[in-house]
Design an enzyme around this catalytic site. Sequence first.
Site, PDB file in Angstrom:
ATOM      1  N   ARG A  32      -4.978 -14.468   2.178  1.00 23.83           N
ATOM      2  CA  ARG A  32      -3.787 -14.557   1.670  1.00 23.83           C
ATOM      3  C   ARG A  32      -3.626 -16.517   1.454  1.00 23.83           C
ATOM      4  NH1 ARG A  32       0.050 -11.007   1.169  1.00 23.83           N
ATOM      5  NH2 ARG A  32      -0.807  -8.839   1.281  1.00 23.83           N
ATOM      6  N   ARG A  36       2.664 -17.915  -0.213  1.00 23.84           N
ATOM      7  CA  ARG A  36       4.253 -18.769  -0.064  1.00 23.84           C
ATOM      8  C   ARG A  36       4.104 -19.411   1.151  1.00 23.84           C
ATOM      9  NH1 ARG A  36       7.048 -12.975   0.302  1.00 23.84           N
ATOM     10  NH2 ARG A  36       5.295 -12.681   1.484  1.00 23.84           N
ATOM     11  N   ARG A  45       6.561 -19.876  -7.856  1.00 21.60           N
ATOM     12  CA  ARG A  45       7.270 -18.494  -8.068  1.00 21.60           C
ATOM     13  C   ARG A  45       8.507 -18.696  -8.397  1.00 21.60           C
ATOM     14  NH1 ARG A  45       7.885 -14.603  -8.003  1.00 21.60           N
ATOM     15  NH2 ARG A  45       8.256 -13.210  -5.867  1.00 21.60           N
ATOM     16  N   ASP A  81      -3.490  -8.910  -6.712  1.00 26.72           N
ATOM     17  CA  ASP A  81      -3.086  -7.957  -5.880  1.00 26.72           C
ATOM     18  C   ASP A  81      -3.666  -6.748  -5.790  1.00 26.72           C
ATOM     19  OD1 ASP A  81      -0.564  -7.994  -3.635  1.00 26.72           O
ATOM     20  OD2 ASP A  81      -0.782  -6.103  -4.360  1.00 26.72           O
ATOM     21  N   TYR A 159       0.037   3.304  -0.493  1.00 26.63           N
ATOM     22  CA  TYR A 159       1.307   2.733  -1.004  1.00 26.63           C
ATOM     23  C   TYR A 159       1.505   3.941  -2.239  1.00 26.63           C
ATOM     24  CZ  TYR A 159       0.695  -1.669   0.989  1.00 26.63           C
ATOM     25  OH  TYR A 159       1.014  -2.836   2.021  1.00 26.63           O
TER      26      TYR A 159
HETATM   27  O1  1CP Z   1      -4.775 -15.710  -1.425  1.00 26.30           O
HETATM   28  C1  1CP Z   1      -5.205 -14.498  -1.673  1.00 26.30           C
HETATM   29  O2  1CP Z   1      -5.546 -13.998  -0.515  1.00 26.30           O
HETATM   30  C2  1CP Z   1      -5.251 -13.922  -2.937  1.00 26.30           C
HETATM   31  C3  1CP Z   1      -4.256 -12.941  -3.241  1.00 26.30           C
HETATM   32  C4  1CP Z   1      -3.886 -11.878  -2.658  1.00 26.30           C
HETATM   33  C5  1CP Z   1      -4.552 -10.738  -2.107  1.00 26.30           C
HETATM   34  C6  1CP Z   1      -5.996 -10.529  -1.590  1.00 26.30           C
HETATM   35  C7  1CP Z   1      -2.504 -11.307  -2.674  1.00 26.30           C
HETATM   36  C8  1CP Z   1      -1.385 -11.931  -3.309  1.00 26.30           C
HETATM   37  N1  1CP Z   1      -2.492  -9.836  -2.046  1.00 26.30           N
HETATM   38  C9  1CP Z   1      -3.711  -9.718  -1.812  1.00 26.30           C
HETATM   39  C10 1CP Z   1      -4.055  -8.194  -1.200  1.00 26.30           C
HETATM   40  C11 1CP Z   1      -3.045  -7.445  -0.833  1.00 26.30           C
HETATM   41  N2  1CP Z   1      -1.894  -7.188  -1.071  1.00 26.30           N
HETATM   42  C12 1CP Z   1      -3.293  -6.677   0.483  1.00 26.30           C
HETATM   43  C13 1CP Z   1      -4.723  -6.695   1.271  1.00 26.30           C
HETATM   44  C14 1CP Z   1      -4.501  -7.677   2.283  1.00 26.30           C
HETATM   45  C15 1CP Z   1      -3.560  -7.283   3.513  1.00 26.30           C
HETATM   46  O3  1CP Z   1      -3.777  -6.385   4.192  1.00 26.30           O
HETATM   47  O4  1CP Z   1      -2.803  -8.398   3.484  1.00 26.30           O
HETATM   48  C16 1CP Z   1      -2.061  -5.773   0.690  1.00 26.30           C
HETATM   49  C17 1CP Z   1      -2.005  -4.755   1.662  1.00 26.30           C
HETATM   50  C18 1CP Z   1      -1.349  -6.012  -0.400  1.00 26.30           C
HETATM   51  C19 1CP Z   1      -0.056  -5.597  -0.787  1.00 26.30           C
HETATM   52  C20 1CP Z   1       1.018  -6.564  -0.770  1.00 26.30           C
HETATM   53  N3  1CP Z   1       1.280  -7.318  -1.789  1.00 26.30           N
HETATM   54  C21 1CP Z   1       1.747  -6.810   0.304  1.00 26.30           C
HETATM   55  C22 1CP Z   1       1.856  -6.224   1.580  1.00 26.30           C
HETATM   56  C23 1CP Z   1       3.159  -5.614   1.856  1.00 26.30           C
HETATM   57  C24 1CP Z   1       2.977  -4.615   3.148  1.00 26.30           C
HETATM   58  O5  1CP Z   1       2.789  -3.433   3.234  1.00 26.30           O
HETATM   59  O6  1CP Z   1       3.339  -5.356   4.101  1.00 26.30           O
HETATM   60  C25 1CP Z   1       2.759  -7.881   0.059  1.00 26.30           C
HETATM   61  C26 1CP Z   1       3.613  -8.704   0.661  1.00 26.30           C
HETATM   62  C27 1CP Z   1       2.323  -8.274  -1.352  1.00 26.30           C
HETATM   63  C28 1CP Z   1       2.722  -9.260  -2.280  1.00 26.30           C
HETATM   64  C29 1CP Z   1       1.910 -10.487  -2.261  1.00 26.30           C
HETATM   65  N4  1CP Z   1       0.435 -10.432  -2.956  1.00 26.30           N
HETATM   66  C30 1CP Z   1      -0.046 -11.708  -2.920  1.00 26.30           C
HETATM   67  C31 1CP Z   1       1.168 -12.332  -2.661  1.00 26.30           C
HETATM   68  C32 1CP Z   1       0.735 -14.047  -2.697  1.00 26.30           C
HETATM   69  C33 1CP Z   1       2.324 -11.839  -2.439  1.00 26.30           C
HETATM   70  C34 1CP Z   1       3.724 -12.322  -2.118  1.00 26.30           C
HETATM   71  C35 1CP Z   1       4.447 -12.183  -3.169  1.00 26.30           C
HETATM   72  C36 1CP Z   1       5.383 -13.109  -3.760  1.00 26.30           C
HETATM   73  O7  1CP Z   1       4.910 -14.218  -3.955  1.00 26.30           O
HETATM   74  O8  1CP Z   1       6.497 -12.911  -3.871  1.00 26.30           O
END
Ligand code: 1CP
Length: 369
Positions: A32, A36, A45, A81, A159
Amino acid sequence: MASTDFPKLTNDLILQAALGEKTSHVPVWVMRQAGRYLPEFRNLRQHHSFFDICRTPELACEATLMPIRRFDLDAAIIFSDILVIPQALGIDVKMVESVGPVLEALKSPAEVKSRVKADSDIDQELDYVYKAITLTRHSLQGKVPLIGFAGAPFTLMAYMVEGQGSKTLSKVKKWLYQNPVESHQLLDILTGAVITFLTSQVRAGAQMLQVFDSNAGFLGPTQFDEFSLPYLIKIGNGVRENLRKEGLSEVPMTVFAKDAHYALEKLSDRQHTGYDVVSLDWTIEAEVARAKAAGRVTLQGNLDPCALYSNQDDLDYLVEQMVTQFGTHRFIANLGHGIYPDMTPESVNTFVNAVHKHSRRLNGHKNSV
Ligand code: 1CP
């Protein structure tokens, strides 16, 4: 823009480490890393929704490059994502402020047939990801490799059934116990989609792949063996087979089954699974993980993300401990899970530089013996 004639790669440290070659120092990236905690991402954003960024190649490219401009990272990961796959299969996903992703959940196993579009054209639906990858690979100018990724079938299924993150995953686990047939049907559909998606990411320019099974720890060993591992293995081998058939070069593949220590021996069987790298969460000691991996794969991880809340000197010391314990060979440094939004860019800088500094020093000592 053509997906051939990419700029020559100047830093291939992470690819070498993934394939078990010795490197001058340990490569490092941060799960990640584009997110943010970066003021420039928060600014982006304010003007665009999360999925607009994902779906607009220029914006996804810009977000991917943000951490690369700031830090001495050894890899970029495409901004996207894991939930783009459920979306491509017809399930609505919204990103809700301070909640995270919210999906139109499957309410009953019968909905696997009625609501999941098993015949969806994944390559057409997700073409925007491939375009973002090709553009980003060019824009990186060969500075570091570009990682493509997908969610693992069980994590995606979780999910789709839960509708959002959950503390217990009791809804999806109820399916596994009460409706194993429909559960396997859904996992099969997801596996096919992930294989297509990852193969096409490589065709578009991804130089390494990671499969995120972030929810694996909710399964015990028996359920993991039935509902996750076989699908992870199908993906590892299926992607390789597709690439060979197309005459494309194989790329290193990483599996991250968070909290699934019980599966580490099996996940480390490179010949059987197809994964060169196993990514670890922070709750396992380096020594234990090394013993289970038994030299068969490269390990990635695994600093507690919350260590980034330490002061910079303590953080430097914690990184030194980690690199010393894992050693500098067959190791890719990372956090044990994604970085949180309230962490500081300064701590990421300290983390990255400390990995390079301490691993260079350790290698120097070794060479001079
Ligand atoms: O920089 C990076 O790593 C690239 C972008 C990336 C990746 C690899 C994002 C952007 N998401 C992911 C993978 C992802 N998404 C996973 C696997 C990794 C992990 O376990 O963290 C998972 C479970 C998600 C699902 C997801 N998307 C969540 C988690 C929710 C939960 O169940 O706790 C969240 C908060 C998101 C949103 C998201 N994805 C990425 C960003 C930058 C964000 C934040 C959204 C925003 O900007 O409002």
